[in-house]
Design a protein around this motif. Structure first.
Motif, PDB file in Angstrom:
ATOM      1  N   UNK A 195      23.861 -72.286 -62.844  1.00  0.00           N
ATOM      2  CA  UNK A 195      24.825 -71.211 -61.448  1.00  0.00           C
ATOM      3  C   UNK A 195      26.186 -71.100 -62.575  1.00  0.00           C
ATOM      4  N   UNK A 196      26.951 -72.034 -63.289  1.00  0.00           N
ATOM      5  CA  UNK A 196      28.201 -71.787 -64.368  1.00  0.00           C
ATOM      6  C   UNK A 196      27.971 -70.272 -64.938  1.00  0.00           C
ATOM      7  N   UNK A 209      28.557 -65.199 -66.150  1.00  0.00           N
ATOM      8  CA  UNK A 209      29.057 -63.482 -66.802  1.00  0.00           C
ATOM      9  C   UNK A 209      30.252 -62.482 -66.367  1.00  0.00           C
ATOM     10  N   UNK A 210      30.023 -61.667 -67.604  1.00  0.00           N
ATOM     11  CA  UNK A 210      31.385 -60.696 -67.255  1.00  0.00           C
ATOM     12  C   UNK A 210      31.074 -59.605 -66.265  1.00  0.00           C
ATOM     13  N   UNK A 211      29.893 -59.116 -66.554  1.00  0.00           N
ATOM     14  CA  UNK A 211      29.663 -57.806 -65.889  1.00  0.00           C
ATOM     15  C   UNK A 211      29.252 -58.142 -64.205  1.00  0.00           C
ATOM     16  N   UNK A 256      11.818 -62.386 -65.398  1.00  0.00           N
ATOM     17  CA  UNK A 256      10.963 -60.633 -65.632  1.00  0.00           C
ATOM     18  C   UNK A 256      12.139 -59.205 -65.803  1.00  0.00           C
ATOM     19  N   UNK A 257      13.249 -59.678 -65.298  1.00  0.00           N
ATOM     20  CA  UNK A 257      14.422 -58.549 -64.867  1.00  0.00           C
ATOM     21  C   UNK A 257      15.402 -58.614 -66.134  1.00  0.00           C
ATOM     22  N   UNK A 258      15.855 -57.156 -66.485  1.00  0.00           N
ATOM     23  CA  UNK A 258      17.373 -57.157 -67.275  1.00  0.00           C
ATOM     24  C   UNK A 258      18.190 -57.651 -66.800  1.00  0.00           C
ATOM     25  N   UNK A 259      18.331 -57.744 -65.356  1.00  0.00           N
ATOM     26  CA  UNK A 259      19.653 -57.225 -64.834  1.00  0.00           C
ATOM     27  C   UNK A 259      19.939 -59.267 -64.407  1.00  0.00           C
ATOM     28  N   UNK A 260      18.828 -59.984 -64.473  1.00  0.00           N
ATOM     29  CA  UNK A 260      18.532 -61.139 -64.853  1.00  0.00           C
ATOM     30  C   UNK A 260      19.324 -61.864 -66.540  1.00  0.00           C
ATOM     31  N   UNK A 317      11.930 -60.140 -54.222  1.00  0.00           N
ATOM     32  CA  UNK A 317      13.949 -59.637 -53.388  1.00  0.00           C
ATOM     33  C   UNK A 317      14.662 -59.616 -54.059  1.00  0.00           C
ATOM     34  N   UNK A 318      15.410 -60.790 -55.044  1.00  0.00           N
ATOM     35  CA  UNK A 318      16.258 -60.694 -55.565  1.00  0.00           C
ATOM     36  C   UNK A 318      16.162 -60.223 -57.243  1.00  0.00           C
ATOM     37  N   UNK A 319      15.414 -59.102 -57.253  1.00  0.00           N
ATOM     38  CA  UNK A 319      15.364 -58.294 -58.614  1.00  0.00           C
ATOM     39  C   UNK A 319      16.524 -58.015 -59.395  1.00  0.00           C
ATOM     40  N   UNK A 320      16.687 -57.349 -58.522  1.00  0.00           N
ATOM     41  CA  UNK A 320      18.527 -56.381 -58.581  1.00  0.00           C
ATOM     42  C   UNK A 320      19.611 -57.243 -58.534  1.00  0.00           C
ATOM     43  N   UNK A 321      18.862 -58.653 -58.076  1.00  0.00           N
ATOM     44  CA  UNK A 321      20.527 -60.113 -58.404  1.00  0.00           C
ATOM     45  C   UNK A 321      20.764 -60.413 -59.515  1.00  0.00           C
ATOM     46  N   UNK A 322      21.988 -60.024 -59.545  1.00  0.00           N
ATOM     47  CA  UNK A 322      22.787 -60.503 -61.344  1.00  0.00           C
ATOM     48  C   UNK A 322      23.718 -61.201 -61.064  1.00  0.00           C
ATOM     49  N   UNK A 323      24.537 -61.974 -61.769  1.00  0.00           N
ATOM     50  CA  UNK A 323      25.895 -62.341 -62.616  1.00  0.00           C
ATOM     51  C   UNK A 323      26.317 -63.174 -61.670  1.00  0.00           C
ATOM     52  N   UNK A 324      27.327 -63.176 -60.422  1.00  0.00           N
ATOM     53  CA  UNK A 324      27.415 -64.135 -59.906  1.00  0.00           C
ATOM     54  C   UNK A 324      27.151 -63.675 -58.591  1.00  0.00           C
ATOM     55  N   UNK A 325      26.165 -62.836 -57.663  1.00  0.00           N
ATOM     56  CA  UNK A 325      25.636 -62.276 -56.651  1.00  0.00           C
ATOM     57  C   UNK A 325      23.868 -63.364 -56.786  1.00  0.00           C
ATOM     58  N   UNK A 326      23.518 -63.427 -58.158  1.00  0.00           N
ATOM     59  CA  UNK A 326      22.423 -64.496 -58.552  1.00  0.00           C
ATOM     60  C   UNK A 326      22.933 -65.533 -58.132  1.00  0.00           C
ATOM     61  N   UNK A 327      24.420 -65.883 -58.782  1.00  0.00           N
ATOM     62  CA  UNK A 327      24.700 -68.131 -58.806  1.00  0.00           C
ATOM     63  C   UNK A 327      24.148 -67.810 -57.033  1.00  0.00           C
ATOM     64  N   UNK A 328      25.161 -66.812 -56.230  1.00  0.00           N
ATOM     65  CA  UNK A 328      25.330 -67.306 -54.894  1.00  0.00           C
ATOM     66  C   UNK A 328      24.135 -67.864 -54.559  1.00  0.00           C
TER      67      UNK A 328
END
Lengths: 310, 218
Positions: free
Chosen positions: A52-53, A58-60, B93-97, A216-227
Motif C-alpha cells: 500500500x505504501x 508512485x510518482x505518476x 499481469x498489467x503494466x499499470x500496476x 475490474x481494477x486492470x487499469x487502476x494503479x498508483x494511489x487508486x490501487x492503494x485505495x
C-alpha cells in the motif's frame, strides 16, 4: 451534543484503526498460510502494508475521467459503510460504531454498493478486460446474494429483529445459543455465500489474474490501487465481523481486551475456513459458480426460512 | 503510418508548441491519444524518500515480458523451490500496476514495439531488468537481421543479468542487486527516460519502421 458527537467520532476512529490494522495483518497471515500449503515460505506478514505504501508512493498516475476517480472512492465508501454500521463488540461503547435498529438491511446494501461504484469507475477506464471482470463479479454477486439474503431473513425472523445488536444479544449465554446451533441451515447457507463474497478460490474467477488480468481494477494503479487495497482490508474485516455477529454469537466480554481477543479468534477462524476451502478446490467458471449458489446454498436458505415460518 | 510519409517526418517529434506530433497516427486517431511528453518527477528529499525507496524495493511487482527463451526461467521463481514472494516480489499481469519490467531474452524489432508501449504505460518509478546475454549485446543473435543488440539504447535498463540462459538463482541475485540500487536512491531511470526522451525515441524509430502508435504511450 457536540461533545457526544466528537466522542462518537473518536470512538469510530479507534474502531476503524483497529480493524484496518487487524485486517491487513490477517491478509498477510493468510497469504503465509497459503504459502505453507504450497510448501513455500511466503511473503512477510507485513507485506500488505508495504504494498500500500509503495502504491501510494508512485510518482505518476493516469486518469480516464471523473468516474475513474470516483470508482475507488465508491468502493472505499462501500467498505467503510459496511464496517461503520456493524457493532464489533457487543456492549462496548467504543466498538459499537453507528449501529441502529435496522442496521442489517443497510449493511446488506453497502456490501453491494461498492461493487456497483467500481463497475462505473472500471467502465470508464476503457480497458476491455475491466467490464469482463465487472460482468463476472456482478453475475456471481447476484447468485450468492440469494442464499445470503435467505440466511439473513431466517435469522431476522428467528429473533424478530433487523438489529445486529439485538441478534447478538439473543445469542448470549453460551455457544449453544449461537445461530450456528439454533438455526444451522441459515448458518450453512450464509457461510457458503460467504465463500463467494470473499472471492477466494473456487470463486476467484472475478479477478482471474491470467485470463483477464486482475479483473475490474486492470487499469487502476498508483494511489487508486492503494485505495482499493486499503478498502479490501476494511471490507474483509467488516464482512467477517458481520458473519461472526450473525451466526457465531458476536464478541462479548466485560473486559474490552478479552472481547477483542474473542473477536480476533472468531474472525480468524472464519477467514481460515475460507482459505481452507480455497486451497482445497480449483476455480469455478462463472456459470458453474452461479449454478452452485443457486443450488444447495439456496435450498439450505429456503429450508432455514421455512423452518422459521412453521 | 500513412504510405506517403517518409522517414524524416516520422523522426520529427515535437511541434512548435512543444507538443508531440504523433506523426505515425492517422488524423482521425490523433485526438484519442495524449500529446504530452513524459515529465521528470523529482524525488522527495531526505529520510522520507529513503523510506519510500525501502518500500519500493521491498514490493517489486513484475511485468514479465516473455520475448524469448528467458521467459522459461521466470516461471520457477513462483514455485516453492525459489519462492520469490518471500522477497516481496510478485507477478502482476498489467503494466499499470507493475513496477519491474523483466525482458526475458532477445527482443526482435517486432516485439520492441510492444516493449516500448508496455514500458511507457508503467507508472514511475519503474525499473527494467534485462535477462540473458541477448539483452546485453545481442548474445547468439548479435548479427541477426531483426533482433536488437543493446536493450539500453531503447529503454533504460537498471540491471543486466548475463548468461545464456541465466538460472533462476541468477535472476534472484539480479533482483536483490536491483533492491540495493533502489535503496541507494539509484533507481531513477524513469526520470532518465523522460530527460533523454528524444534520444530514446530516435533510437526506437530508427529500428521500428512501421511506427503506427502514439509517440508516447501514457
Amino acid at each position: 451534543m457536540l461533545t457526544s458527537i466528537l466522542t462518537k467520532a473518536l470512538y469510530t476512529l479507534i474502531s476503524f484503526f483497529v480493524i484496518l490494522n487487524y485486517s491487513l495483518l490477517l491478509l498477510g497471515t493468510m497469504a503465509r498460510v497459503r504459502a505453507k500449503v504450497q510448501g513455500r515460505i511466503g511473503q512477510p506478514v507485513w507485506q500488505p502494508y508495504i504494498d500500500i505504501i509503495k502504491n501510494n508512493a508512485r510518482r505518476s498516475g493516469v486518469t480516464h475521467g471523473i468516474m475513474f476517480y470516483l470508482g475507488p472512492v465508491f468502493r472505499l465508501a462501500g467498505g467503510l459503510g459496511t464496517y461503520f454500521f456493524i457493532p464489533v463488540i457487543f456492549g462496548s461503547k467504543i466498538f459499537a460504531n453507528f449501529s441502529f435498529s435496522g442496521d442489517v438491511l443497510l449493511v446488506m446494501y453497502f456490501i453491494f454498493f461498492g461493487q456497483l461504484g467500481m463497475a462505473l469507475g472500471a467502465g470508464e477506464s476503457g480497458h476491455p478486460y475491466s467490464p469482463i471482470g465487472v460482468a463476472r463479479g456482478l453475475a456471481q454477486m447476484t447468485a450468492f446474494e440469494l442464499p445470503f439474503s435467505l440466511a439473513v431473513i431466517a435469522v431476522a425472523a428467528q429473533y424478530g429483529s433487523f438489529s445486529i445488536t439485538e441478534i447478538v444479544a439473543a445469542q448470549q449465554g453460551g455457544w449453544q445459543n449461537w445461530v450456528a446451533f439454533t438455526n444451522p441451515f441459515a448458518m450453512a447457507a450464509g457461510m457458503l455465500a460467504f465463500l463467494g463474497m470473499s472471492m477466494n478460490n473456487p470463486f476467484s474467477i472475478v479477478i482471474a489474474p491470467q485470463e483477464i488480468p486482475i479483473g475490474p481494477p486492470t487499469e487502476m494503479h498508483s494511489s487508486f490501487l492503494g485505495m482499493l487495497q486499503t478498502n479490501r482490508a476494511i471490507f474483509n474485516g467488516a464482512k467477517m465481523v458481520l458473519f461472526m455477529n450473525l451466526f457465531f454469537g458476536g464478541a462479548a466480554h466485560p473486559n474490552i481486551f478479552i472481547a477483542l481477543g474473542i473477536m480476533i479468534m472468531k474472525t480468524f477462524l472464519i477467514y481460515l475456513y475460507v482459505v481452507f476451502v480455497g486451497v482445497s478446490f480449483p476455480r469455478f467458471r462463472t456459470e458453474q459458480s452461479i449454478r452452485f449458489f443457486l443450488g444447495v446454498p439456496t435450498l439450505l436458505g429456503l429450508i432455514a426460512v421455512i423452518q422459521q415460518m412453521i | 503510418m500513412s504510405d506517403n510519409m517518409n522517414d524524416m517526418d516520422q523522426m520529427q517529434l515535437f511541434n512548435d508548441q512543444g507538443r508531440l506530433l504523433n506523426a505515425g497516427l492517422p488524423d482521425e486517431e490523433k485526438a484519442l491519444f495524449c500529446d504530452a511528453a513524459p515529465q521528470v518527477d523529482a524525488p522527495y528529499r531526505g529520510i522520507w524518500e529513503k523510506f519510500l525507496n525501502w518500500a519500493r524495493s521491498e514490493s517489486l511487482w513484475i511485468l514479465g515480458f516473455g520475448t524469448g527463451c528467458g521467459a522459461i526461467e521466470l516461471r520457477p521463481l513462483m514455485t516453492s523451490r525459489y519462492d520469490m514472494y518471500q522477497y516481496g516480489v510478485q507477478p502482476r499481469p498489467t503494466p499499470r500496476q507493475a513496477g519491474l519490467f523483466i525482458i526475458g531474452g532477445y527482443a526482435s524489432v517486432k516485439t520492441m514495439k510492444r516493449i516500448v508501449r508496455s514500458y511507457e504505460q508503467m507508472q514511475g518509478p519503474k525499473f527494467v531488468l534485462g535477462l540473458g546475454s541477448c539483452t546485453v549485446n545481442g548474445g547468439m543473435y548479435w548479427d541477426s537481421y531483426n533482433t536488437i543488440n543493446r536493450l539500453d539504447h531503447y529503454i533504460p535498463v537498471d540491471v543486466y543479468i548475463a548468461g545464456c540462459m541465466p538460472r533462476p538463482e541468477a535472476l534472484l541475485a539480479g533482483i536483490n542487486e536491483l533492491k540495493k540500487l533502489i535503496k541507494d536512491g539509484k533507481g531513477e531511470n524513469a526520470n532518465k527516460y523522460a530527460e533523454n526522451f528524444e534520444w530514446y525515441k530516435g533510437n526506437q524509430k530508427k529500428i521500428i519502421k512501421d511506427w503506427n502508435m502514439p509517440d508516447y504511450n501514457w
